[in-house]
Structure formats: C-alpha cells, structure tokens
Design a protein around this motif. Structure first.
Motif, PDB file in Angstrom:
ATOM      1  N   UNK A 128       1.563  -1.470  -0.430  1.00 53.12           N
ATOM      2  CA  UNK A 128       0.120   0.359  -0.139  1.00 53.12           C
ATOM      3  C   UNK A 128       0.953   1.054  -0.188  1.00 53.12           C
ATOM      4  N   UNK A 129       1.218   2.053  -1.418  1.00 47.11           N
ATOM      5  CA  UNK A 129       2.069   3.033  -1.123  1.00 47.11           C
ATOM      6  C   UNK A 129       1.998   3.540  -2.715  1.00 47.11           C
ATOM      7  N   UNK A 130       1.516   5.574  -2.808  1.00 48.19           N
ATOM      8  CA  UNK A 130       1.190   5.525  -3.119  1.00 48.19           C
ATOM      9  C   UNK A 130       2.026   5.733  -4.132  1.00 48.19           C
ATOM     10  N   UNK A 131       3.594   6.528  -3.912  1.00 51.00           N
ATOM     11  CA  UNK A 131       4.724   5.543  -5.934  1.00 51.00           C
ATOM     12  C   UNK A 131       4.377   4.217  -5.941  1.00 51.00           C
ATOM     13  N   UNK A 132       4.337   2.862  -5.860  1.00 57.92           N
ATOM     14  CA  UNK A 132       3.744   2.265  -6.213  1.00 57.92           C
ATOM     15  C   UNK A 132       2.477   2.179  -7.303  1.00 57.92           C
ATOM     16  N   UNK A 133       1.795   2.029  -6.159  1.00 57.63           N
ATOM     17  CA  UNK A 133       0.647   2.312  -7.094  1.00 57.63           C
ATOM     18  C   UNK A 133       0.756   2.948  -8.609  1.00 57.63           C
ATOM     19  N   UNK A 172      -6.485  -4.937  11.014  1.00 60.86           N
ATOM     20  CA  UNK A 172      -7.430  -5.717  10.594  1.00 60.86           C
ATOM     21  C   UNK A 172      -8.478  -3.964  10.299  1.00 60.86           C
ATOM     22  N   UNK A 173      -8.803  -3.312  10.256  1.00 59.96           N
ATOM     23  CA  UNK A 173      -9.455  -2.658  10.240  1.00 59.96           C
ATOM     24  C   UNK A 173      -9.152  -1.677   8.893  1.00 59.96           C
ATOM     25  N   UNK A 219      -7.834   0.070   3.347  1.00 62.33           N
ATOM     26  CA  UNK A 219      -7.300   0.223   2.063  1.00 62.33           C
ATOM     27  C   UNK A 219      -7.701  -0.656   1.233  1.00 62.33           C
ATOM     28  N   UNK A 220      -8.314  -2.170   1.612  1.00 60.42           N
ATOM     29  CA  UNK A 220      -8.754  -3.253   0.549  1.00 60.42           C
ATOM     30  C   UNK A 220      -9.865  -2.051  -0.473  1.00 60.42           C
ATOM     31  N   UNK A 222      -8.964   5.917   1.913  1.00 56.52           N
ATOM     32  CA  UNK A 222      -9.917   5.638   1.415  1.00 56.52           C
ATOM     33  C   UNK A 222      -9.965   6.239   0.166  1.00 56.52           C
ATOM     34  N   UNK A 223     -10.852   6.109  -0.930  1.00 60.56           N
ATOM     35  CA  UNK A 223     -10.829   6.958  -2.314  1.00 60.56           C
ATOM     36  C   UNK A 223     -12.139   6.951  -2.284  1.00 60.56           C
ATOM     37  N   UNK A 224     -12.198   8.726  -3.006  1.00 61.08           N
ATOM     38  CA  UNK A 224     -13.815   9.196  -3.464  1.00 61.08           C
ATOM     39  C   UNK A 224     -13.882   9.320  -5.003  1.00 61.08           C
TER      40      UNK A 224
END
Ligand code: GLC
Length: 550
Positions: free
Chosen positions: A314-319, A361-362, A367-368, A542-544
């Motif tokens: 979970x990494x902005x740069x990788x994505x 877990x939350x 992230x998922x 989060x994503x919007x």
C-alpha cells in the motif's frame, strides 16, 4: 510524466466488450452449494446469478469445472470436454450459460493447457503402452540417470516443491521412465511440440465455443513450451524458492505465441458470426510487464492479468508508477492488461494490506476498499475475486483443514492457498452461512471462521456503508459512464500522499494513502467514497469519486 499529461488505453469498438469489463472470478467450489455436499456447484452458481447481476458484473470467469481427481482443485483435468459430477452436468452448464446471457453476464472458462491429470485417459494409455508406446510422445517421458536410471533425468525443481520428475512403474511391474511435471506429480505436462496436442486443444476450444462460452482464461499461459528438459539448471530451485515462474527454460518460450495466434483465429471466427469477441486472457505470471505485452499483439491474446498491483504494498508511489507505466505502454498494445487485486492464489486483499504494515484488520479493510475503488476508476478491464466484494479476510485454518497440495509438497513449510478459498458466507450467524442448504449432508469443504458472520451477503445488502454496497454502486456508476469513458485520464498531482486523476467529462478519482486526512483535490461532495470525511477532505486510507456533470 508531466503533471497534466494525458495517458490511456486504446478506444474500443462494439465487439470489444472486454476492454472495460468487470470480470468476477467464481471459485466454483466455494461459491454456493446447492446439493448439500459441502462443495459449491453449477446449480448453486445458477442460483447466485441474480446476485451477480445485482452486483453488476459484466462477466464471470469460472474456475475449472471439468472432471478431475481434484488433486489441485480442478487444475488437474481428466477430461476437457465434460463437467465434474461434483459440480453438476453439461445440462447444468448449458443452463448456466443461457441464464447468464439472459442477465447480460458473459461466461469465461478456465482452460488448463500446460498439464492434465494423471487420470487423463491419454496419460493412462501412455503408462499402459510402456516405454516404446507412441502415446508417451504426448507427454515428456525420459530415462533416468545413473545406475538403473534411478535418478531423475535432470535437476529441475517444481514451483510447488520437489523434483519436476516422477518415476513410473512400467507394465512389467519394474520402475522405468520418468515423466515431467512443472506443478505436482498428479499434473503431467503436455508435450506441445507434438501436433496432436495442438489439434486436441483446438477441438477443446471449439467444443466450448459451440456451447456459447464467451472466452477462456488460460492457466499457466507462459509455460507450454520448455527448453531442453534434460539439461541441468545452474539454479534448479529458482521456481521453488521464488514461488513464481522464474526458470527461463520453463517459462516464456517464444514458440507459445504461435499457439495463441491459432487460438485467436478460432475465437475470431466465432466473433465474426455475432460481432462479439471471444476473450482470451492469459495468466502470464512471473514476467515483467514488458514481456507480458508481447502476448498482447493484435493477433494474440486480448488480455493478460497484471499481477504487479496485487503484489505491491500500500504505497502511493508504487501504485502511481505501475499504473502510469501500464497506461502509457498500453497505448502501444492491441490487447490490454487487466487490473487484478486478488485471486484464488494469493492472500486476501483485506488481510494483505493489514499484514504489510503490521496494521490492524480495520486498516486492512479500509485500504482494500480504497484500492478496489481506485482500480475500478481506471480505464481497462478489472478482475474481481469472489469474496473481495464482501471484504472477506484471509481465513486462518488449522493444519488438519488444509487441502492445497503446496502444503503437503513443501512438508508444511508453505501453508498454501486455502485461506483465500473458504466458501462464501451468504446469510445467518453460523456456518455454513447459507453456503449449503439447511438440510446439508456435509459441512463446507473448508471451515468458515466465525467472523464470517459479520461479512454475509445478507448483512451487507442491508447496510448502506458495506463493502458489497460500495462495489455495487461503483459498478453501476462505472457502467453508467459507459461510452463516456474513452480510456484516457489526466493525473492531478496536487496533494501529498494522494493519487488523483481525472477522466475528462466523466470522473475524478482520488485515493489517500496516508493514515491522516488529506485535502481533496477538488471541491464538492463526492458521489462515492470508501470512508466519509468532511467536504473538501479525504479520510485516511480512502478513495473518493466525483462524477462530472455533462
Ligand atoms: C495456476 C492456477 C493455480 C494452479 C496452477 C497449476 O497458477 O491459478 O491455482 O495451482 O496454475 O495449474
């Protein structure tokens, strides 16, 4: 890439439904069990089609449902043109295709061309014929090394652990030749240099296309041809160690392209009849994306899975790097890489993002959800693994429950993939959670953890904020944008830790990778978010989505 530069994928035409499709992976054993034997089946899937229609998927990819001794849960096929009795009958299959099509859901089958089951009649015939028999040429048989041929013909190791060679007992009752298997000994590899093998698979394709299927996912698609099997490798354990295809003599041999060209011709013949492509999507794992793209030429595969996001932390740069590269290179390919965050071969998304950073877990679930909404906003096809729409966690199973051959083959060193394959929770508060009928004869083939009670379809349907509702709304919005999504997007690099982009006139998507709130890259209330936040802000992880007015 410069801020504001537009990147994207090729425009599609009407036949190319797959370019923007959301394809739901049905792991049949674990979807829905209609007859109460504890194993999912085709009648169960038929009963669940309405659920998939409501979720809004464009197609399903069905894990192997062919007759099989199930030594690798169907990836050991004993008959390529029939249905395993555990799952139902050919009539059930035909009914499934008809009903799916009535709901505008396409059906993609899982084809396993690299290997079959030891119980395949041709392999049995090869064994029965003895060393001089012609059927042995359909497989890779060889004499062993050393006194009496007692040592394997070469030093290669299997990706599932152990030698790639297994010795047979000849018809005279004596140990004799060895046969090659890239996976388990129950899965002998076909010899693709033999024209009979090619002809046989062309017939298999036609058999299912004639029954109305809309395409094939090709298992271990990079493996069909091998280099010199008798030549010792300098690093024989490379696949076994890496757990992914890495042995250059076993994967990615150039001869394979010709096979896929011939399959494409077959598929295109059918597509011409009704103007709808028959999809070929390859599981070409272990390759860098550049090499995968060589399979996506105009006359080869339509799609290949992109596994890099699935493997990325979970990494902005990788994505950002992966997405940017795929969209840029995508313009040069006829086919498309498909965004993939989960499958029956890897740890569940929600758990993976929790484990990575030793997060709770939350946080993993948050992230998922954010990752899922992010990929659903991208141009191009998306594969959604059964249960990820419910945010299911990886199940922790006791050793005694494990069934994956990897566990046995590595002497318990690797636990295998059972934890992501546990039957779906549909309803109720206790196992089998509606997976099997109330009068079931057997418990689910893998035990469902108690915590699945919080994840049932029933519960999530009535909870507006659930992960299921999130996916249903995202898929509906994605579909309603339809032709307005022209495959291109523009990055909005405005806020640290936030990955944001805009499709002109359609959608702006922003993902906050940080564990604190961040400013949203544009004003206004988003139409969809994975976690609520005050207007003008993005919640942590989060994503919007903001849908543009036209
Ligand atoms: C593919 C499948 C996996 C299977 C293997 C052997 O990687 O996804 O589940 O075990 O091939 O067929």
């Amino acid at each position: 890439m410069l801020h504001g530069e537009t990147v994207g994928l090729a425009r599609r035409n009407d036949a190319e439904w797959w370019r923007e499709a959301v394809i739901y992976q049905v792991y049949l054993r674990s979807f829905c069990d209609a007859d109460g034997d504890g194993i999912g089946d085709l009648p169960g899937l038929r009963a669940g089609l309405r659920y998939l229609g409501e979720l809004g998927v464009d197609a399903i990819w069905l894990s192997p449902c062919f007759p099989s001794p199930q030594r690798d849960h169907g990836y050991d096929v004993a008959d390529y043109t029939s249905i395993d009795a555990t799952y139902g009958t050919l009539d059930d299959f035909d009914a499934l295709v008809g009903e799916a099509h009535a709901l505008e859901i396409k059906v993609v089958l899982d084809l396993v061309p690299n290997h079959c089951s030891m119980e395949h009649p041709l392999f049995q015939q090869a064994l029965a014929e003895g060393p001089a028999g012609p059927t042995r040429e359909l497989f890779h048989f060889a004499e062993g090394r050393g006194p009496g041929g007692g040592r394997p013909p070469s030093n290669w190791r299997s990706i599932f652990g152990g030698s790639v060679w297994e010795r047979v007992i000849e018809p005279d009752g004596e140990p004799g030749q060895w046969y090659f298997h890239l996976f388990t000994a129950a899965q002998p590899d076909w010899n693709w240099t033999n024209p009979r093998v090619r002809a046989m698979f062309a017939d298999v394709l036609r058999f299912w296309l004639d029954r109305g299927v809309d395409g094939f996912r090709i298992d271990a698609a990079g493996a069909l041809f091998k280099g010199d099997l008798l030549c010792d490798l300098e690093d024989p354990g490379v696949d076994e160690r890496a757990h992914v295809p890495a042995n250059p003599l076993a994967w990615g041999r150039p001869e394979v392209h010709d096979v896929y060209r011939s399959w494409r011709r077959i598929c295109d013949d059918y597509a011409r009849e009704d103007g709808s492509d028959r999809l070929l999507v390859g599981e070409i794992s272990g390759f860098v994306a550049r090499d995968v793209r060589t399979f996506l030429r105009a006359d080869e595969l339509h799609e290949a899975f992109l596994f890099e996001l699935l493997e990325a932390p979970w990494n902005r740069e990788r994505f950002r790097v992966i997405i940017e590269r795929e969209l840029r290179d995508g313009l040069a390919s006829a086919g498309s890489l498909a965004w993939t965050l989960g499958s029956h071969d890897c740890v569940r998304l929600a758990t993976r993002y929790g484990i990575d950073a030793n997060e709770t877990a939350e946080v993993g679930v948050a992230r998922a959800r954010a990752a899922s909404l992010l990929v659903l906003a991208l141009p191009g096809p998306v594969f959604l693994y059964q249960g990820d729409e419910l945010g299911l966690p990886e199940a922790e199973l006791p050793d005694s429950a494990l069934t994956d051959p990897i566990f046995e083959h590595t002497g318990g060193e690797r636990r295998g993939r059972d934890g992501c394959r546990v039957p779906l929770p549909w309803s109720g508060d206790a196992a089998p959670f509606g997976f099997s009928p109330p009068t079931h004869a057997r418990p689910p083939w893998l035990p469902q953890p108690e915590l699945f009670a919080a994840h049932t379809v029933e519960r999530q349907r009535s909870d507006h904020a659930s992960t299921w509702q999130l996916h249903r709304r995202a898929l509906a919005m994605r579909r309603s944008l339809g032709a307005r999504r022209d495959g291109r997007l523009r990055w909005l690099d405005v806020v640290p830790d936030v990955l944001a982009f805009r499709h002109e006139e359609t959608l702006t998507c922003a993902t906050n990778f940080a564990s604190e709130p961040r400013r949203a890259p544009r004003p206004g209330t988003p139409q969809l978010t994975t976690a609520s936040a005050p207007t003008g802000w993005l919640a942590p992880h989060s994503t919007a989505w903001w849908i543009e007015e036209v």
